[in-house]
Scaffold this active site. Structure first.
Site, PDB file in Angstrom:
ATOM      1  CE1 TYR A  82      81.340  70.153  36.287  1.00  0.00           C
ATOM      2  CE2 TYR A  82      80.513  67.895  36.283  1.00  0.00           C
ATOM      3  CZ  TYR A  82      80.506  69.170  35.756  1.00  0.00           C
ATOM      4  OH  TYR A  82      79.670  69.468  34.704  1.00  0.00           O
ATOM      5  N   GLY A  83      85.685  68.476  41.031  1.00  0.00           N
ATOM      6  CA  GLY A  83      86.310  67.745  42.147  1.00  0.00           C
ATOM      7  C   GLY A  83      86.337  68.455  43.478  1.00  0.00           C
ATOM      8  CB  CYS A 103      90.912  61.341  38.480  1.00  0.00           C
ATOM      9  SG  CYS A 103      90.817  63.001  37.784  1.00  0.00           S
ATOM     10  CB  THR A 104      88.613  62.081  33.515  1.00  0.00           C
ATOM     11  OG1 THR A 104      88.762  63.250  34.316  1.00  0.00           O
ATOM     12  CG2 THR A 104      87.188  61.650  33.451  1.00  0.00           C
ATOM     13  CG  HIS A 105      92.292  65.197  34.180  1.00  0.00           C
ATOM     14  ND1 HIS A 105      90.926  65.140  34.361  1.00  0.00           N
ATOM     15  CD2 HIS A 105      92.562  66.434  33.690  1.00  0.00           C
ATOM     16  CE1 HIS A 105      90.402  66.291  33.991  1.00  0.00           C
ATOM     17  NE2 HIS A 105      91.371  67.096  33.596  1.00  0.00           N
ATOM     18  CB  CYS A 109      83.044  63.296  35.218  1.00  0.00           C
ATOM     19  SG  CYS A 109      83.564  64.290  36.604  1.00  0.00           S
ATOM     20  CG  ASN A 110      86.806  58.703  37.957  1.00  0.00           C
ATOM     21  OD1 ASN A 110      86.896  57.578  38.400  1.00  0.00           O
ATOM     22  ND2 ASN A 110      87.267  59.020  36.771  1.00  0.00           N
ATOM     23  CB  THR A 111      83.869  64.336  40.411  1.00  0.00           C
ATOM     24  OG1 THR A 111      85.307  64.332  40.493  1.00  0.00           O
ATOM     25  CG2 THR A 111      83.312  65.110  41.571  1.00  0.00           C
ATOM     26  CG  ASP A 123      85.489  64.832  32.280  1.00  0.00           C
ATOM     27  OD1 ASP A 123      85.200  64.502  33.448  1.00  0.00           O
ATOM     28  OD2 ASP A 123      86.577  65.366  31.993  1.00  0.00           O
ATOM     29  CB  SER A 124      84.246  68.195  35.074  1.00  0.00           C
ATOM     30  OG  SER A 124      85.487  67.523  35.125  1.00  0.00           O
ATOM     31  CD  GLU A 178      91.736  70.500  32.762  1.00  0.00           C
ATOM     32  OE1 GLU A 178      91.539  71.414  31.979  1.00  0.00           O
ATOM     33  OE2 GLU A 178      90.930  69.563  32.950  1.00  0.00           O
TER      34      GLU A 178
HETATM   35  N1  DGL Z   1      86.733  64.826  35.621  1.00  0.00           N
HETATM   36  C1  DGL Z   1      87.052  64.879  37.027  1.00  0.00           C
HETATM   37  C2  DGL Z   1      87.069  63.454  37.590  1.00  0.00           C
HETATM   38  O1  DGL Z   1      87.228  62.498  36.882  1.00  0.00           O
HETATM   39  C3  DGL Z   1      88.389  65.532  37.271  1.00  0.00           C
HETATM   40  C4  DGL Z   1      88.376  67.025  37.041  1.00  0.00           C
HETATM   41  C5  DGL Z   1      87.438  67.768  37.936  1.00  0.00           C
HETATM   42  O2  DGL Z   1      87.704  67.936  39.140  1.00  0.00           O
HETATM   43  O3  DGL Z   1      86.396  68.172  37.446  1.00  0.00           O
HETATM   44  O4  DGL Z   1      86.921  63.290  38.765  1.00  0.00           O
END
Ligand code: DGL
Length: 285
Positions: free
Chosen positions: A46-47, A204-206, A77-79, A14-15, A157
């Site tokens: 990454y978003g 999104c992961t979070h 990571c969804n992005t 993940d990011s 975060e």
């Molecule tokens: N991990 C990113 C996602 O799931 C969220 C955090 C980021 O922007 O990197 O999209």
């Protein structure tokens, strides 16, 4: 030969720290599996990055995890899942790859009754329309309503998450934090509520960390799809299909690598995983 394969690690990247929501579900569902995780904390988020950068980072992350002899890769990571999967599949042909966008989209399609699906995610994920394309592939007549919700990531975060669990009991961490998350949710989710959706994908992961508040704001009539849970189920299916489930009764090994400060990762990570992170190391990719 079989033992060597089943013993290998599941690789997850993940990011940053958010992918631990996916790791948590994999740990719950597959408690015998060894897991190696890479959080690219030096380059998060990454978003708000470009497609080219997201692909480049995702390739570097995968190369790192491959050094750990993984049997399957989870792009948590969804992005990254929204932009990099075709490149990863082309570059690492023999690698089994599970991405959170495909699993979340499939679960949403299976859950909707009125074919009206909402998605929330980072700006880049929403801009990619990856969820929309996947959902349409499975359900042509679906109507998708997408909303970027970028403020959630920095709040989570900070460790401002739903609840903590301690000795089997649930505690709200801070009423103030909950109120802030709720206020932000009400603002972001209002346009989606107007669309009469019956499913909302947490893209999104979070976001699983604040799932209860989001569910509350959307109301009971909306099914909130948590890609983390769905992803763990798909990982199990694939490992079962290829006879790669770890059948050894040893304590599993969990290794966490980050590209920036291990201490802050371990701190927020322990809240997300609800357990202490014993092995966290900084690496240069
Ligand atoms: N991990 C990113 C996602 O799931 C969220 C955090 C980021 O922007 O990197 O999209």
């Amino acid at each position: 030969m079989k033992t060597i394969n089943t013993n290998k690690f599941i690789g997850v990247f993940d990011s940053g720290v958010g992918g631990l929501t996916v790791v948590k579900e994999i740990m719950n569902l597959l408690p015998k599996e060894n897991i190696v995780y890479l959080g690219d904390t030096a380059r998060v988020p990454y978003g708000n990055k470009s497609k080219e950068t997201i692909i480049k980072y995702s390739i570097e992350n995968t190369k790192f995890l491959l050094k750990h002899n993984i049997k399957l890769l989870v792009v948590a990571c969804n992005t990254s899942s929204s932009y990099a999967i075709p490149s990863l599949k082309k570059m690492f042909k023999n690698l089994k790859i599970v991405d959170v966008v495909s699993t979340g989209a499939k679960a949403a399609v299976n859950s909707t009754k009125n074919n009206r699906i909402g998605v929330i995610g980072t700006k880049a994920t929403i801009r990619s329309r990856a969820y929309e394309k996947k959902i349409k592939k499975y359900l042509k007549k679906a109507k998708i309503y997408a909303q970027a919700t970028p403020l959630f990531v920095p709040l989570i975060e900070e460790g401002w998450i739903d609840k903590v669990y301690y000795e089997g009991k649930e505690y709200i961490r801070s009423i103030n934090h909950e109120n802030i998350i709720r206020q932000v949710s009400v603002e972001y989710l209002a346009p989606l509520k107007e669309k009469n959706i019956d499913v909302l994908i947490l893209g999104c992961t979070h976001y699983p960390a604040i799932k209860m508040i989001i569910q509350d704001v959307m109301g009971k009539s909306v099914k909130v799809v948590d890609s983390a849970v769905e992803t763990a189920l798909v990982v199990k299916d694939i490992l079962t299909k290829y006879k790669l489930l770890n059948d050894q009764n040893k304590t599993p090994s969990y290794k966490f690598f980050v590209t920036d400060d291990p201490k802050s990762f371990a701190k927020v990570g322990s809240l997300l995983l609800n357990k202490e992170l014993k092995y966290v190391k900084k690496v240069n990719l």
